[in-house]
Design a protein around this motif. Structure first.
Motif, PDB file in Angstrom:
ATOM      1  N   GLY A 473       0.794  -1.219   0.000  1.00 49.06           N
ATOM      2  CA  GLY A 473       0.000   0.000   0.000  1.00 49.06           C
ATOM      3  C   GLY A 473       0.823   1.264   0.000  1.00 49.06           C
ATOM      4  O   GLY A 473       0.280   2.368  -0.120  1.00 49.06           O
ATOM      5  N   CYS A 474       2.152   1.137   0.125  1.00 47.50           N
ATOM      6  CA  CYS A 474       3.049   2.285   0.117  1.00 47.50           C
ATOM      7  C   CYS A 474       4.426   1.813  -0.326  1.00 47.50           C
ATOM      8  O   CYS A 474       4.655   0.609  -0.481  1.00 47.50           O
ATOM      9  CB  CYS A 474       3.092   2.942   1.505  1.00 47.50           C
ATOM     10  N   PRO A 475       5.384   2.722  -0.523  1.00 47.26           N
ATOM     11  CA  PRO A 475       6.689   2.309  -1.045  1.00 47.26           C
ATOM     12  C   PRO A 475       7.674   1.793   0.004  1.00 47.26           C
ATOM     13  O   PRO A 475       8.845   1.574  -0.325  1.00 47.26           O
ATOM     14  CB  PRO A 475       7.215   3.598  -1.691  1.00 47.26           C
ATOM     15  N   ASN A 476       7.244   1.566   1.247  1.00 50.15           N
ATOM     16  CA  ASN A 476       8.183   1.132   2.276  1.00 50.15           C
ATOM     17  C   ASN A 476       8.673  -0.300   2.093  1.00 50.15           C
ATOM     18  O   ASN A 476       9.653  -0.696   2.713  1.00 50.15           O
ATOM     19  CB  ASN A 476       7.566   1.311   3.664  1.00 50.15           C
ATOM     20  N   GLY A 477       7.991  -1.080   1.289  1.00 54.12           N
ATOM     21  CA  GLY A 477       8.552  -2.360   0.865  1.00 54.12           C
ATOM     22  C   GLY A 477       8.336  -3.532   1.784  1.00 54.12           C
ATOM     23  O   GLY A 477       9.047  -4.534   1.672  1.00 54.12           O
ATOM     24  N   CYS A 478       7.346  -3.473   2.702  1.00 47.56           N
ATOM     25  CA  CYS A 478       7.173  -4.574   3.655  1.00 47.56           C
ATOM     26  C   CYS A 478       6.874  -5.906   2.967  1.00 47.56           C
ATOM     27  O   CYS A 478       7.215  -6.954   3.501  1.00 47.56           O
ATOM     28  CB  CYS A 478       6.055  -4.233   4.638  1.00 47.56           C
ATOM     29  N   GLY A 479       6.222  -5.890   1.834  1.00 43.13           N
ATOM     30  CA  GLY A 479       5.926  -7.121   1.100  1.00 43.13           C
ATOM     31  C   GLY A 479       6.952  -7.423   0.025  1.00 43.13           C
ATOM     32  O   GLY A 479       6.705  -8.243  -0.858  1.00 43.13           O
ATOM     33  N   ARG A 480       8.101  -6.776   0.074  1.00 47.87           N
ATOM     34  CA  ARG A 480       9.193  -6.953  -0.885  1.00 47.87           C
ATOM     35  C   ARG A 480       8.714  -6.851  -2.337  1.00 47.87           C
ATOM     36  O   ARG A 480       9.019  -7.718  -3.177  1.00 47.87           O
ATOM     37  CB  ARG A 480       9.920  -8.273  -0.618  1.00 47.87           C
ATOM     38  N   PRO A 481       7.963  -5.801  -2.675  1.00 41.72           N
ATOM     39  CA  PRO A 481       7.400  -5.691  -4.028  1.00 41.72           C
ATOM     40  C   PRO A 481       8.446  -5.445  -5.100  1.00 41.72           C
ATOM     41  O   PRO A 481       8.213  -5.715  -6.278  1.00 41.72           O
ATOM     42  CB  PRO A 481       6.454  -4.490  -3.912  1.00 41.72           C
ATOM     43  N   TYR A 482       9.621  -4.940  -4.701  1.00 43.28           N
ATOM     44  CA  TYR A 482      10.634  -4.561  -5.684  1.00 43.28           C
ATOM     45  C   TYR A 482      11.358  -5.765  -6.290  1.00 43.28           C
ATOM     46  O   TYR A 482      12.136  -5.597  -7.230  1.00 43.28           O
ATOM     47  CB  TYR A 482      11.645  -3.603  -5.048  1.00 43.28           C
ATOM     48  N   LEU A 483      11.088  -6.965  -5.772  1.00 40.70           N
ATOM     49  CA  LEU A 483      11.653  -8.173  -6.356  1.00 40.70           C
ATOM     50  C   LEU A 483      10.651  -8.896  -7.247  1.00 40.70           C
ATOM     51  O   LEU A 483      10.994  -9.899  -7.881  1.00 40.70           O
ATOM     52  CB  LEU A 483      12.126  -9.126  -5.256  1.00 40.70           C
ATOM     53  N   ALA A 484       9.425  -8.421  -7.303  1.00 45.78           N
ATOM     54  CA  ALA A 484       8.373  -9.128  -8.026  1.00 45.78           C
ATOM     55  C   ALA A 484       8.524  -8.989  -9.540  1.00 45.78           C
ATOM     56  O   ALA A 484       9.000  -7.975 -10.041  1.00 45.78           O
ATOM     57  CB  ALA A 484       7.003  -8.603  -7.600  1.00 45.78           C
ATOM     58  N   GLU A 485       8.090 -10.034 -10.246  1.00 42.91           N
ATOM     59  CA  GLU A 485       8.007  -9.920 -11.705  1.00 42.91           C
ATOM     60  C   GLU A 485       6.910  -8.935 -12.091  1.00 42.91           C
ATOM     61  O   GLU A 485       7.041  -8.212 -13.077  1.00 42.91           O
ATOM     62  CB  GLU A 485       7.750 -11.294 -12.313  1.00 42.91           C
ATOM     63  N   ILE A 486       5.824  -8.921 -11.312  1.00 41.23           N
ATOM     64  CA  ILE A 486       4.776  -7.910 -11.434  1.00 41.23           C
ATOM     65  C   ILE A 486       4.580  -7.316 -10.051  1.00 41.23           C
ATOM     66  O   ILE A 486       4.119  -7.997  -9.132  1.00 41.23           O
ATOM     67  CB  ILE A 486       3.451  -8.507 -11.941  1.00 41.23           C
ATOM     68  N   GLY A 487       4.947  -6.063  -9.888  1.00 36.07           N
ATOM     69  CA  GLY A 487       4.852  -5.421  -8.580  1.00 36.07           C
ATOM     70  C   GLY A 487       3.912  -4.230  -8.614  1.00 36.07           C
ATOM     71  O   GLY A 487       3.872  -3.481  -9.607  1.00 36.07           O
ATOM     72  N   PHE A 488       3.163  -4.058  -7.541  1.00 39.20           N
ATOM     73  CA  PHE A 488       2.257  -2.915  -7.411  1.00 39.20           C
ATOM     74  C   PHE A 488       2.546  -2.190  -6.104  1.00 39.20           C
ATOM     75  O   PHE A 488       2.668  -2.817  -5.054  1.00 39.20           O
ATOM     76  CB  PHE A 488       0.793  -3.368  -7.408  1.00 39.20           C
ATOM     77  N   ILE A 489       2.633  -0.869  -6.188  1.00 42.82           N
ATOM     78  CA  ILE A 489       2.797  -0.044  -4.997  1.00 42.82           C
ATOM     79  C   ILE A 489       1.718   1.026  -5.012  1.00 42.82           C
ATOM     80  O   ILE A 489       1.575   1.772  -5.984  1.00 42.82           O
ATOM     81  CB  ILE A 489       4.192   0.597  -4.939  1.00 42.82           C
ATOM     82  N   GLY A 490       0.938   1.072  -3.928  1.00 42.02           N
ATOM     83  CA  GLY A 490      -0.165   2.017  -3.858  1.00 42.02           C
ATOM     84  C   GLY A 490       0.305   3.454  -3.923  1.00 42.02           C
ATOM     85  O   GLY A 490       1.227   3.861  -3.219  1.00 42.02           O
ATOM     86  N   LYS A 491      -0.352   4.239  -4.768  1.00 41.21           N
ATOM     87  CA  LYS A 491      -0.021   5.656  -4.929  1.00 41.21           C
ATOM     88  C   LYS A 491      -1.112   6.545  -4.342  1.00 41.21           C
ATOM     89  O   LYS A 491      -0.845   7.612  -3.799  1.00 41.21           O
ATOM     90  CB  LYS A 491       0.167   5.965  -6.414  1.00 41.21           C
ATOM     91  N   SER A 492      -2.351   6.094  -4.463  1.00 38.14           N
ATOM     92  CA  SER A 492      -3.516   6.781  -3.896  1.00 38.14           C
ATOM     93  C   SER A 492      -4.653   5.762  -3.898  1.00 38.14           C
ATOM     94  O   SER A 492      -4.518   4.689  -4.506  1.00 38.14           O
ATOM     95  CB  SER A 492      -3.883   8.021  -4.727  1.00 38.14           C
ATOM     96  N   PRO A 493      -5.775   6.039  -3.241  1.00 34.89           N
ATOM     97  CA  PRO A 493      -6.848   5.036  -3.200  1.00 34.89           C
ATOM     98  C   PRO A 493      -7.242   4.553  -4.599  1.00 34.89           C
ATOM     99  O   PRO A 493      -7.621   5.347  -5.459  1.00 34.89           O
ATOM    100  CB  PRO A 493      -7.995   5.787  -2.514  1.00 34.89           C
ATOM    101  N   GLY A 494      -7.105   3.247  -4.829  1.00 35.98           N
ATOM    102  CA  GLY A 494      -7.479   2.668  -6.109  1.00 35.98           C
ATOM    103  C   GLY A 494      -6.482   2.871  -7.229  1.00 35.98           C
ATOM    104  O   GLY A 494      -6.752   2.492  -8.374  1.00 35.98           O
ATOM    105  N   ARG A 495      -5.317   3.437  -6.936  1.00 38.50           N
ATOM    106  CA  ARG A 495      -4.315   3.727  -7.970  1.00 38.50           C
ATOM    107  C   ARG A 495      -2.956   3.160  -7.546  1.00 38.50           C
ATOM    108  O   ARG A 495      -2.540   3.327  -6.393  1.00 38.50           O
ATOM    109  CB  ARG A 495      -4.186   5.234  -8.189  1.00 38.50           C
ATOM    110  N   TYR A 496      -2.269   2.565  -8.520  1.00 34.92           N
ATOM    111  CA  TYR A 496      -1.015   1.873  -8.222  1.00 34.92           C
ATOM    112  C   TYR A 496       0.041   2.151  -9.279  1.00 34.92           C
ATOM    113  O   TYR A 496      -0.274   2.258 -10.466  1.00 34.92           O
ATOM    114  CB  TYR A 496      -1.247   0.351  -8.158  1.00 34.92           C
ATOM    115  N   ASN A 497       1.278   2.239  -8.836  1.00 30.15           N
ATOM    116  CA  ASN A 497       2.404   2.176  -9.764  1.00 30.15           C
ATOM    117  C   ASN A 497       2.643   0.711 -10.114  1.00 30.15           C
ATOM    118  O   ASN A 497       2.592  -0.161  -9.238  1.00 30.15           O
ATOM    119  CB  ASN A 497       3.669   2.763  -9.149  1.00 30.15           C
ATOM    120  N   LEU A 498       2.933   0.452 -11.379  1.00 29.86           N
ATOM    121  CA  LEU A 498       3.172  -0.900 -11.875  1.00 29.86           C
ATOM    122  C   LEU A 498       4.649  -1.068 -12.202  1.00 29.86           C
ATOM    123  O   LEU A 498       5.221  -0.275 -12.953  1.00 29.86           O
ATOM    124  CB  LEU A 498       2.320  -1.152 -13.122  1.00 29.86           C
ATOM    125  N   TYR A 499       5.265  -2.098 -11.613  1.00 29.55           N
ATOM    126  CA  TYR A 499       6.683  -2.378 -11.805  1.00 29.55           C
ATOM    127  C   TYR A 499       6.823  -3.757 -12.441  1.00 29.55           C
ATOM    128  O   TYR A 499       6.117  -4.705 -12.056  1.00 29.55           O
ATOM    129  CB  TYR A 499       7.433  -2.340 -10.468  1.00 29.55           C
TER     130      TYR A 499
END
Length: 564
Positions: A473-499
């Motif tokens: 839900g934020c860029p702090n990385g608790c779910g280790r999203p930066y290692l994902a083949e498809i990663g999502f980080i919440g930017k605002s309600p209902g909106r996500y950056n796609l990595y």
């Protein structure tokens, strides 16, 4: 107050720690205050060292403001659990505490620990006492100290796995804070005689500049995502025997939108140590960070920034100086995947191990799935270990009662179950409604998004294809999203950056593909890429490797090159 410290240039938390009397602060007074459901501002920082985060229900925030009420405060309690293994009795106690004092659910975290959510202030003390009754504790599960030490999930898989598990416990015990405040405040024990003062031989009176995370991996599995850790140990075996560990330093994923000087970073392999040296290496690298980490800006305080600010050569020299000997050259190793292996597997000890998928790490009962009830019955009726994995899942381990476990799990629809390769490689952080840092949903939303993506994957006969997908839900990385083949980080309600562009073995950062997407935009962006992958992938090519080869994104080589 020390005249030698210029407090004006340091973060406020540094002074708070120094003046806390070794993490006591005014916690006892805060807990006794009947006027509010919260604790004092300074105590919210100190309580983290005791394994507690103050939160409030953000779903009720607007309504309570309109009623001129304070937020619906509650607390998260995190258990320190090196290696993630508990007995049936300990599982049952956590299950009971969740019902009696929390919101009725257990959260299995990405650091192999339990979290209880929704604990109100007056229930904090009885909950922590209940945890300690079964020889578990919460000290150092959060805060500016070494946190829960991770290791490969099942110590009975081989002798080497057992040694890795033991190392995790040894490091955790060695780096545990020595303050008696935890026992005084929560357990009503007075360990100091009158006139004697606490002392922290490792941490000193200001502890670390920021949190510190350690993991132990056993190749070919990288289930602990070793390169995301501040400090990692990679088990090296020769002829079936453990000869030592490659040492990894400088990983970490916390970052902040709008601050390009913050970024996720993969750890560097800096050398090799013998099994006998590993605890000493952990201590000395922690001390290098304690003495050199940034205490002025907490956003730049992790070990990764200490290394990048001073250079890797400097860091290696400092580590060797603190050790009094040099690390040996690193030895070859190979990782194949960072996901969990599901279903039944027979161990080398002749006992059986069942790895269960737990969506979002949330153990709960729903109308369609009575997971919490099923696991309670297993704990009551079966001789088995319960092991939390680094992917938020659960292993029912080291049992001879395979048929009994199958009967209980089948009765409640827990197993067998059909999972797509995407879903079984998913991780989501808690995010809304309780995390105060979250900009968007994660745990409550990712299953729905996966279902919509599965429809697309099914069209292209890719339902069984393993693809690592993670959402925070934020860029702090608790779910280790930066290692994902498809990663999502919440930017605002209902909106996500796609990595895009991580890989299956946790050795590469992903890269920003598109910003601030809605669900429909996410599906529209991913559909043609999935179609291209189905039609044009190379033999055995993973999704993350494919998107880099086809130049949907460029590979992020260094953390400093990462862009949000």
């Amino acid at each position: 107050m020390s005249a030698k410290i210029d407090w004006s240039i340091l973060s406020e938390v540094e002074k708070l720690k120094y003046e806390s009397n070794y993490l006591r602060g005014t916690l006892e007074q805060s807990l006794a205050d009947p006027v509010t459901g919260a604790i004092a501002d300074g105590d919210t920082q100190l309580s983290k060292f005791h394994g507690i985060y103050q939160q409030h229900d953000r779903d009720l925030e607007k309504e309570r403001k309109q009623q001129k009420l304070e937020p619906a405060f509650s607390f998260l309690i995190r258990v320190r659990l090196p290696g993630g293994a508990v007995t049936p009795a300990q599982w049952l106690q956590m299950d009971r505490l969740a019902d009696e004092h929390a919101n009725g659910t257990l959260k299995l975290t990405t650091r192999q620990a339990f979290q209880l959510h929704g604990v109100i202030k007056k229930k904090l003390k009885p909950t922590i006492q209940g945890i300690n009754e079964v020889l578990l504790d919460t000290i150092a599960a959060c805060g500016d100290v070494n946190r829960n030490v991770m290791s490969h999930a099942n110590p009975e898989e081989s002798e080497i796995h057992a040694q890795a598990y033991k190392l995790a416990g040894d490091i955790s015990a060695h780096l545990l804070p020595q303050t008696t405040a935890y026992h005084e405040i929560w357990l009503d024990k007075k360990l100091l005689v009158d006139g004697k003062k606490d002392v922290e031989p490792l941490y000193g009176d200001r502890y670390l500049p920021r949190k510190f995370k350690i993991g132990v991996a056993v190749p070919p599995s990288n289930d602990v995502d070793i390169f995301s850790q501040d400090l990692g140990f990679i088990a090296i075996q020769e002829n079936g025997k453990l000869v030592g560990y490659n040492v990894v330093a400088g990983g970490g994923f916390g970052s902040t939108f709008g601050m390009p000087e913050t970024y996720p970073r993969l750890g560097d392999v800096i050398g090799f140590c013998t099994p006998e040296q590993a605890v000493d290496v952990a201590e000395k690298i922690l001390l290098v960070q304690k003495d050199n980490g940034n205490r002025q800006n907490r956003k730049l305080a992790r070990l990764k920034y200490t290394i990048d600010r001073n250079g890797l050569d400097w860091f290696n020299a400092e580590v060797n100086k603190y050790l009094g000997y040099e690390l040996q050259p690193a030895r070859p190793f190979h990782f194949t995947r960072n996901g969990d292996r599901y279903g039944w597997v027979k161990g080398t000890n002749g006992k059986w191990n069942m790895n269960l998928f737990v969506e979002g790490g949330r153990v709960k009962d729903t109308e369609s799935l009575k997971l919490k009830t099923a696991l309670r019955e297993v704990a009551q009726q079966v001789d088995a270990q319960f092991i939390l994995t680094a992917n938020q899942n659960l292993i029912l381990a080291n049992t001879t009662e395979k048929d009994k476990v199958n009967q209980i799990l089948g009765k409640y629809g827990v197993w067998p179950v059909q999972l797509s390769g995407l879903r079984q490689n998913s991780i989501a952080c808690v995010a809304l409604n309780t995390c105060g840092l979250a900009f968007a949903e994660a745990e409550r939303y990712l299953p729905t998004l996966i279902s919509r993506l599965e429809t697309i994957l099914d069209e292209y006969q890719l339902l069984k294809e393993e693809i690592v997908i993670r959402m925070t839900g934020c860029p702090n990385g608790c779910g280790r999203p930066y290692l994902a083949e498809i990663g999502f980080i919440g930017k605002s309600p209902g909106r996500y950056n796609l990595y895009l562009g991580g890989n299956l073995n946790g050795t590469r950062l992903n890269t920003l593909y598109k910003e601030t997407l809605s669900e429909e935009e996410i599906l529209a962006e991913l559909r043609p890429i999935i179609a291209d992958f189905a039609q044009n992938r190379a033999n055995n090519e993973g999704f993350g490797d494919f998107v880099i080869r086809k130049e949907y994104v460029k590979e992020t080589v260094q953390g400093k090159d990462f862009k949000h």
